[in-house]
Design a protein around this motif. Structure first.
Motif, PDB file in Angstrom:
ATOM      1  N   GLU A   9       0.809  -1.224   0.000  1.00 43.89           N
ATOM      2  CA  GLU A   9       0.000   0.000   0.000  1.00 43.89           C
ATOM      3  C   GLU A   9       0.841   1.272   0.000  1.00 43.89           C
ATOM      4  O   GLU A   9       0.580   2.204  -0.759  1.00 43.89           O
ATOM      5  N   ASP A  10       1.909   1.303   0.834  1.00 39.57           N
ATOM      6  CA  ASP A  10       2.695   2.537   0.936  1.00 39.57           C
ATOM      7  C   ASP A  10       3.458   2.829  -0.356  1.00 39.57           C
ATOM      8  O   ASP A  10       3.585   3.980  -0.779  1.00 39.57           O
ATOM      9  N   VAL A  11       3.937   1.765  -1.024  1.00 34.69           N
ATOM     10  CA  VAL A  11       4.661   1.948  -2.281  1.00 34.69           C
ATOM     11  C   VAL A  11       3.713   2.436  -3.371  1.00 34.69           C
ATOM     12  O   VAL A  11       4.032   3.349  -4.147  1.00 34.69           O
ATOM     13  N   ILE A  12       2.538   1.832  -3.434  1.00 41.84           N
ATOM     14  CA  ILE A  12       1.531   2.229  -4.425  1.00 41.84           C
ATOM     15  C   ILE A  12       1.195   3.707  -4.268  1.00 41.84           C
ATOM     16  O   ILE A  12       1.190   4.475  -5.236  1.00 41.84           O
ATOM     17  N   LEU A  13       0.926   4.104  -3.030  1.00 40.36           N
ATOM     18  CA  LEU A  13       0.516   5.485  -2.777  1.00 40.36           C
ATOM     19  C   LEU A  13       1.634   6.478  -3.087  1.00 40.36           C
ATOM     20  O   LEU A  13       1.386   7.550  -3.619  1.00 40.36           O
ATOM     21  N   LYS A  14       2.873   6.107  -2.765  1.00 40.70           N
ATOM     22  CA  LYS A  14       3.999   6.988  -3.078  1.00 40.70           C
ATOM     23  C   LYS A  14       4.105   7.207  -4.582  1.00 40.70           C
ATOM     24  O   LYS A  14       4.346   8.326  -5.048  1.00 40.70           O
ATOM     25  N   SER A  20       3.361  10.658  -6.559  1.00 45.79           N
ATOM     26  CA  SER A  20       4.476  11.235  -7.311  1.00 45.79           C
ATOM     27  C   SER A  20       4.119  11.482  -8.762  1.00 45.79           C
ATOM     28  O   SER A  20       4.958  11.957  -9.531  1.00 45.79           O
ATOM     29  N   GLY A  21       2.874  11.150  -9.151  1.00 42.98           N
ATOM     30  CA  GLY A  21       2.416  11.491 -10.489  1.00 42.98           C
ATOM     31  C   GLY A  21       2.060  10.348 -11.414  1.00 42.98           C
ATOM     32  O   GLY A  21       1.572  10.579 -12.519  1.00 42.98           O
ATOM     33  N   ALA A  22       2.316   9.101 -10.991  1.00 47.67           N
ATOM     34  CA  ALA A  22       1.935   7.970 -11.847  1.00 47.67           C
ATOM     35  C   ALA A  22       0.419   7.938 -11.992  1.00 47.67           C
ATOM     36  O   ALA A  22      -0.307   8.229 -11.043  1.00 47.67           O
ATOM     37  N   CYS A  23      -0.067   7.594 -13.182  1.00 43.94           N
ATOM     38  CA  CYS A  23      -1.516   7.618 -13.415  1.00 43.94           C
ATOM     39  C   CYS A  23      -2.143   6.232 -13.306  1.00 43.94           C
ATOM     40  O   CYS A  23      -3.358   6.107 -13.148  1.00 43.94           O
ATOM     41  N   SER A  24      -1.334   5.189 -13.424  1.00 47.61           N
ATOM     42  CA  SER A  24      -1.857   3.825 -13.398  1.00 47.61           C
ATOM     43  C   SER A  24      -0.845   2.894 -12.756  1.00 47.61           C
ATOM     44  O   SER A  24       0.351   3.210 -12.681  1.00 47.61           O
ATOM     45  N   TYR A  25      -1.328   1.749 -12.318  1.00 44.87           N
ATOM     46  CA  TYR A  25      -0.468   0.812 -11.595  1.00 44.87           C
ATOM     47  C   TYR A  25      -0.868  -0.604 -11.993  1.00 44.87           C
ATOM     48  O   TYR A  25      -1.955  -1.053 -11.701  1.00 44.87           O
ATOM     49  N   ILE A  26       0.042  -1.298 -12.671  1.00 42.65           N
ATOM     50  CA  ILE A  26      -0.240  -2.642 -13.172  1.00 42.65           C
ATOM     51  C   ILE A  26       0.689  -3.649 -12.506  1.00 42.65           C
ATOM     52  O   ILE A  26       1.902  -3.451 -12.454  1.00 42.65           O
ATOM     53  N   SER A  27       0.111  -4.733 -12.011  1.00 39.75           N
ATOM     54  CA  SER A  27       0.909  -5.803 -11.444  1.00 39.75           C
ATOM     55  C   SER A  27       1.559  -6.608 -12.564  1.00 39.75           C
ATOM     56  O   SER A  27       0.971  -6.814 -13.630  1.00 39.75           O
ATOM     57  N   LYS A  28       2.776  -7.083 -12.328  1.00 42.47           N
ATOM     58  CA  LYS A  28       3.446  -7.920 -13.325  1.00 42.47           C
ATOM     59  C   LYS A  28       2.773  -9.283 -13.463  1.00 42.47           C
ATOM     60  O   LYS A  28       3.107 -10.065 -14.346  1.00 42.47           O
ATOM     61  N   LYS A  29       1.821  -9.552 -12.572  1.00 45.87           N
ATOM     62  CA  LYS A  29       1.035 -10.775 -12.699  1.00 45.87           C
ATOM     63  C   LYS A  29       0.017 -10.643 -13.836  1.00 45.87           C
ATOM     64  O   LYS A  29      -0.576 -11.627 -14.265  1.00 45.87           O
ATOM     65  N   ALA A  30      -0.187  -9.432 -14.315  1.00 44.60           N
ATOM     66  CA  ALA A  30      -1.146  -9.182 -15.398  1.00 44.60           C
ATOM     67  C   ALA A  30      -0.650  -9.827 -16.691  1.00 44.60           C
ATOM     68  O   ALA A  30       0.553  -9.951 -16.921  1.00 44.60           O
ATOM     69  N   SER A  31      -1.595 -10.232 -17.527  1.00 48.01           N
ATOM     70  CA  SER A  31      -1.234 -10.815 -18.814  1.00 48.01           C
ATOM     71  C   SER A  31      -0.864  -9.713 -19.800  1.00 48.01           C
ATOM     72  O   SER A  31      -1.168  -8.537 -19.581  1.00 48.01           O
ATOM     73  N   LEU A  32      -0.214 -10.087 -20.889  1.00 49.94           N
ATOM     74  CA  LEU A  32       0.152  -9.100 -21.916  1.00 49.94           C
ATOM     75  C   LEU A  32      -1.082  -8.392 -22.490  1.00 49.94           C
ATOM     76  O   LEU A  32      -1.064  -7.170 -22.661  1.00 49.94           O
ATOM     77  N   SER A  39      -7.563   5.887 -15.947  1.00 47.48           N
ATOM     78  CA  SER A  39      -6.515   5.374 -15.072  1.00 47.48           C
ATOM     79  C   SER A  39      -6.808   3.917 -14.788  1.00 47.48           C
ATOM     80  O   SER A  39      -7.942   3.551 -14.468  1.00 47.48           O
ATOM     81  N   TYR A  40      -5.784   3.070 -14.922  1.00 46.88           N
ATOM     82  CA  TYR A  40      -5.996   1.644 -14.738  1.00 46.88           C
ATOM     83  C   TYR A  40      -5.289   1.147 -13.485  1.00 46.88           C
ATOM     84  O   TYR A  40      -4.162   1.520 -13.212  1.00 46.88           O
ATOM     85  N   MET A  41      -5.984   0.288 -12.745  1.00 52.39           N
ATOM     86  CA  MET A  41      -5.395  -0.358 -11.576  1.00 52.39           C
ATOM     87  C   MET A  41      -5.667  -1.859 -11.653  1.00 52.39           C
ATOM     88  O   MET A  41      -6.813  -2.266 -11.858  1.00 52.39           O
ATOM     89  N   SER A  42      -4.633  -2.668 -11.494  1.00 50.47           N
ATOM     90  CA  SER A  42      -4.855  -4.099 -11.388  1.00 50.47           C
ATOM     91  C   SER A  42      -5.760  -4.351 -10.183  1.00 50.47           C
ATOM     92  O   SER A  42      -5.661  -3.647  -9.175  1.00 50.47           O
ATOM     93  N   PRO A  43      -6.656  -5.346 -10.256  1.00 46.35           N
ATOM     94  CA  PRO A  43      -7.618  -5.584  -9.169  1.00 46.35           C
ATOM     95  C   PRO A  43      -6.990  -5.695  -7.787  1.00 46.35           C
ATOM     96  O   PRO A  43      -7.490  -5.115  -6.827  1.00 46.35           O
ATOM     97  N   SER A  44      -5.877  -6.421  -7.664  1.00 47.59           N
ATOM     98  CA  SER A  44      -5.251  -6.590  -6.350  1.00 47.59           C
ATOM     99  C   SER A  44      -4.740  -5.260  -5.816  1.00 47.59           C
ATOM    100  O   SER A  44      -4.769  -4.997  -4.611  1.00 47.59           O
TER     101      SER A  44
END
Length: 213
Positions: free
Chosen positions: A92-97, A101-113, A128-133
């Motif tokens: 949570e703390d890394v995501i929020l930082k 800091s300006g990132a618009c989306s956050y994708i887990s590397k578990k996501a498919s191509l 803005s896209y966020m992986s479900p987890s």
């Protein structure tokens, strides 16, 4: 058709090659900048001042300058770029930082191509896209951490709560766990505090709703 220019900073060569290659298969995207480190990206910008990307996929766990520390420098270089975090970090703390800091989306590397490409399309459209987890972590934060706090029950507290859900009395629980009734009562008081509830009914309700990990 104007293509969306894509940049990628990822230190893992296998991931870097597969992601950039797959994105390149799609006509609406043009992969123009691929790097294994933030330093390499900045050097490329220095050598070619005309280099610009619309969306930059950024790993956080980079060698040398981390993705988090690189973010403000990236925006200094390209103020209008949309930065999409692509990483294994889901704390949570890394995501929020990263988002602050300006990132618009956050994708887990578990996501498919295909999911990564779908995320890029959402960003192109202004979303803005966020992986479900990862979205769940953000929801937990916005709720004041009520759910995440519920997951820090000790194994014994979880065991007792499950017995309460099964309708067992304090006396029965103490017999089955070979502890005193007062010990059971002490555990129950502590788990009420952790779950931020006032009684057994509220605790059981949280359990039944799946709000306790």
């Amino acid at each position: 058709m104007k293509k969306t220019r894509i940049g990628l900073i990822e230190d893992n060569k296998i991931i870097r090659d597969s992601v950039s290659r797959f994105i390149g298969f799609h006509e609406e995207f043009d992969v123009v900048s691929v790097h294994g480190s933030a330093e390499s990206f900045f050097y490329s910008c220095q050598v070619n001042p005309q280099l610009n990307v619309d969306i930059l996929l950024l790993d956080l766990g980079l060698p040398g300058l981390s993705g988090l520390n690189a973010l403000p420098l990236i925006f200094d270089q390209m103020p209008d770029v949309d930065v999409v975090i692509l990483t294994t970090y889901e704390e949570e703390d890394v995501i929020l930082k990263a988002l602050c800091s300006g990132a618009c989306s956050y994708i887990s590397k578990k996501a498919s191509l295909p999911e990564i490409v779908d995320a890029l399309r959402i960003v192109v459209q202004g979303g803005s896209y966020m992986s479900p987890s990862i979205a769940r972590e953000i929801v937990n934060h916005l709720m004041g951490g009520r759910i995440s706090k519920a997951t820090i029950l000790t194994d014994r507290q979880k065991e007792i709560l499950e017995m309460l859900v099964d309708g067992k009395s304090y006396a029965t629980i103490s017999e089955q766990l070979f502890v005193s009734v007062e010990t059971v009562r002490s555990h129950v008081k502590k788990l009420y505090k952790v779950l931020q509830v006032n009684n057994k009914t509220e605790a059981i309700t949280k359990y039944m709703k799946g709000q306790i990990g």
